[in-house]
Design a protein around this motif. Sequence first.
Motif, mmCIF file in Angstrom:
data_model
loop_
_atom_site.group_PDB
_atom_site.id
_atom_site.type_symbol
_atom_site.label_atom_id
_atom_site.label_comp_id
_atom_site.label_asym_id
_atom_site.label_seq_id
_atom_site.Cartn_x
_atom_site.Cartn_y
_atom_site.Cartn_z
ATOM 1 N N ARG A 70 47.209 42.455 49.057
ATOM 2 C CA ARG A 70 47.928 42.058 50.272
ATOM 3 C C ARG A 70 48.265 40.569 50.294
ATOM 4 O O ARG A 70 48.378 39.962 51.353
ATOM 5 C CB ARG A 70 47.093 42.439 51.494
ATOM 6 N N GLY A 71 48.398 39.957 49.107
ATOM 7 C CA GLY A 71 48.869 38.577 49.058
ATOM 8 C C GLY A 71 47.795 37.516 49.033
ATOM 9 O O GLY A 71 48.079 36.337 49.255
ATOM 10 N N PHE A 72 46.554 37.905 48.768
ATOM 11 C CA PHE A 72 45.458 36.943 48.712
ATOM 12 C C PHE A 72 44.824 36.954 47.324
ATOM 13 O O PHE A 72 44.954 37.922 46.577
ATOM 14 C CB PHE A 72 44.372 37.293 49.735
ATOM 15 N N LEU A 73 44.120 35.881 47.016
ATOM 16 C CA LEU A 73 43.231 35.829 45.861
ATOM 17 C C LEU A 73 41.818 35.737 46.410
ATOM 18 O O LEU A 73 41.566 34.988 47.357
ATOM 19 C CB LEU A 73 43.534 34.609 44.993
ATOM 20 N N VAL A 74 40.911 36.500 45.834
ATOM 21 C CA VAL A 74 39.518 36.456 46.244
ATOM 22 C C VAL A 74 38.757 35.732 45.140
ATOM 23 O O VAL A 74 38.661 36.231 44.019
ATOM 24 C CB VAL A 74 38.949 37.875 46.478
ATOM 25 N N HIS A 75 38.260 34.550 45.456
ATOM 26 C CA HIS A 75 37.563 33.719 44.465
ATOM 27 C C HIS A 75 36.059 33.808 44.694
ATOM 28 O O HIS A 75 35.601 33.830 45.837
ATOM 29 C CB HIS A 75 37.999 32.265 44.580
ATOM 30 N N LYS A 76 35.331 33.804 43.595
ATOM 31 C CA LYS A 76 33.869 33.815 43.653
ATOM 32 C C LYS A 76 33.368 32.581 42.904
ATOM 33 O O LYS A 76 33.565 32.467 41.699
ATOM 34 C CB LYS A 76 33.330 35.097 43.014
ATOM 35 N N GLU A 77 32.784 31.645 43.673
ATOM 36 C CA GLU A 77 32.192 30.427 43.124
ATOM 37 C C GLU A 77 33.187 29.609 42.298
ATOM 38 O O GLU A 77 32.849 29.055 41.254
ATOM 39 C CB GLU A 77 30.927 30.778 42.334
ATOM 40 N N ASP A 78 34.433 29.538 42.781
ATOM 41 C CA ASP A 78 35.489 28.772 42.125
ATOM 42 C C ASP A 78 35.848 27.547 42.973
ATOM 43 O O ASP A 78 35.740 27.578 44.195
ATOM 44 C CB ASP A 78 36.731 29.640 41.916
ATOM 45 N N PRO A 79 36.322 26.467 42.330
ATOM 46 C CA PRO A 79 36.588 25.217 43.049
ATOM 47 C C PRO A 79 37.782 25.287 44.006
ATOM 48 O O PRO A 79 38.740 26.019 43.785
ATOM 49 C CB PRO A 79 36.906 24.219 41.928
ATOM 50 N N ILE A 80 37.655 24.471 45.039
ATOM 51 C CA ILE A 80 38.762 24.138 45.931
ATOM 52 C C ILE A 80 38.831 22.608 45.910
ATOM 53 O O ILE A 80 37.816 21.944 46.118
ATOM 54 C CB ILE A 80 38.519 24.628 47.371
ATOM 55 N N ILE A 91 32.347 32.442 48.222
ATOM 56 C CA ILE A 91 33.545 33.275 48.314
ATOM 57 C C ILE A 91 34.620 32.459 49.020
ATOM 58 O O ILE A 91 34.343 31.786 50.015
ATOM 59 C CB ILE A 91 33.298 34.575 49.133
ATOM 60 N N SER A 92 35.827 32.492 48.505
ATOM 61 C CA SER A 92 36.958 31.913 49.235
ATOM 62 C C SER A 92 38.131 32.882 49.134
ATOM 63 O O SER A 92 38.347 33.504 48.096
ATOM 64 C CB SER A 92 37.339 30.527 48.699
ATOM 65 N N ILE A 93 38.816 33.009 50.236
ATOM 66 C CA ILE A 93 40.003 33.856 50.308
ATOM 67 C C ILE A 93 41.197 32.913 50.413
ATOM 68 O O ILE A 93 41.318 32.153 51.369
ATOM 69 C CB ILE A 93 39.974 34.806 51.528
ATOM 70 N N VAL A 94 42.064 32.967 49.402
ATOM 71 C CA VAL A 94 43.171 32.021 49.263
ATOM 72 C C VAL A 94 44.483 32.794 49.258
ATOM 73 O O VAL A 94 44.576 33.856 48.645
ATOM 74 C CB VAL A 94 43.026 31.246 47.932
ATOM 75 N N GLU A 95 45.484 32.261 49.931
ATOM 76 C CA GLU A 95 46.807 32.886 49.862
ATOM 77 C C GLU A 95 47.402 32.634 48.487
ATOM 78 O O GLU A 95 47.390 31.502 48.004
ATOM 79 C CB GLU A 95 47.713 32.321 50.953
ATOM 80 N N LYS A 96 47.942 33.676 47.864
ATOM 81 C CA LYS A 96 48.504 33.545 46.511
ATOM 82 C C LYS A 96 49.594 32.490 46.441
ATOM 83 O O LYS A 96 49.695 31.756 45.477
ATOM 84 C CB LYS A 96 49.073 34.888 46.032
ATOM 85 N N ILE A 97 50.402 32.392 47.466
ATOM 86 C CA ILE A 97 51.537 31.473 47.430
ATOM 87 C C ILE A 97 51.137 30.009 47.571
ATOM 88 O O ILE A 97 51.946 29.125 47.379
ATOM 89 C CB ILE A 97 52.576 31.815 48.514
ATOM 90 N N SER A 98 49.866 29.738 47.871
ATOM 91 C CA SER A 98 49.474 28.355 48.163
ATOM 92 C C SER A 98 49.116 27.549 46.922
ATOM 93 O O SER A 98 48.873 26.360 47.030
ATOM 94 C CB SER A 98 48.288 28.345 49.138
ATOM 95 N N ILE A 99 49.073 28.173 45.735
ATOM 96 C CA ILE A 99 48.665 27.415 44.552
ATOM 97 C C ILE A 99 49.486 27.804 43.331
ATOM 98 O O ILE A 99 50.032 28.893 43.247
ATOM 99 C CB ILE A 99 47.176 27.628 44.211
ATOM 100 N N ASP A 100 49.546 26.867 42.411
ATOM 101 C CA ASP A 100 50.036 27.153 41.069
ATOM 102 C C ASP A 100 48.787 27.319 40.223
ATOM 103 O O ASP A 100 48.169 26.349 39.791
ATOM 104 C CB ASP A 100 50.894 25.995 40.546
#
Length: 185
Positions: A70-80, A91-100
């Motif tokens: 549904r347009g998100f990336l689910v990250h586990k122990e990954d940097p922001i 856990i971080s839930i990131v919108e796919k369109i927000s990053i390269d």
Amino acid sequence: MQGSILEIPEFRTRIKRFSIEEYHSLGAKGEIGENVELIQGYIIQKIPKSPLHTQIVNYLFRVFLPLESRGFLVHKEDPITIHDSEPEPDISIVEKISIDKNSEHPKTARLVIEVAVTSYELDLSKLEVYASALIPEVWIIVPTRKEIEVYSNILDNHYITKKILSLDESIQFEGISLDIKSIFS
């Protein structure tokens, strides 16, 4: 009795702070370990993960993984990457369109979850960093109390709303409903 050396102003000003670029350079040269994160310019050794921590994080990752369709990336122990910090939330839930994803870490998220088995104070200290990145909601899961602390509504880089949810309650994010009890069973 004297407190921590970091509480003494004349020592605190003599401690080296690092930029994101310096932090990445040290990592590329192998001069810092992999089990660290950058918080407000300081390189912090992460706390080892207990079996309970790992179990809860893996459970949450599986619960939220359907959001990837549904347009998100689910990250586990990954940097922001946030200003002078690069925390690695559980856990971080990131919108796919927000990053390269080929050239940078996310700079924000829609939701961050920290599991505080033995890291409660450290996780609390990251709230200001998350608020500065305008992350709308942060959950700190506290297994010792079988609770979730939910932080939301940002004002001046601080969350102004804190809600505590207990075992008999549930929480929702993007259509996924999660019974608090299921996290701890």
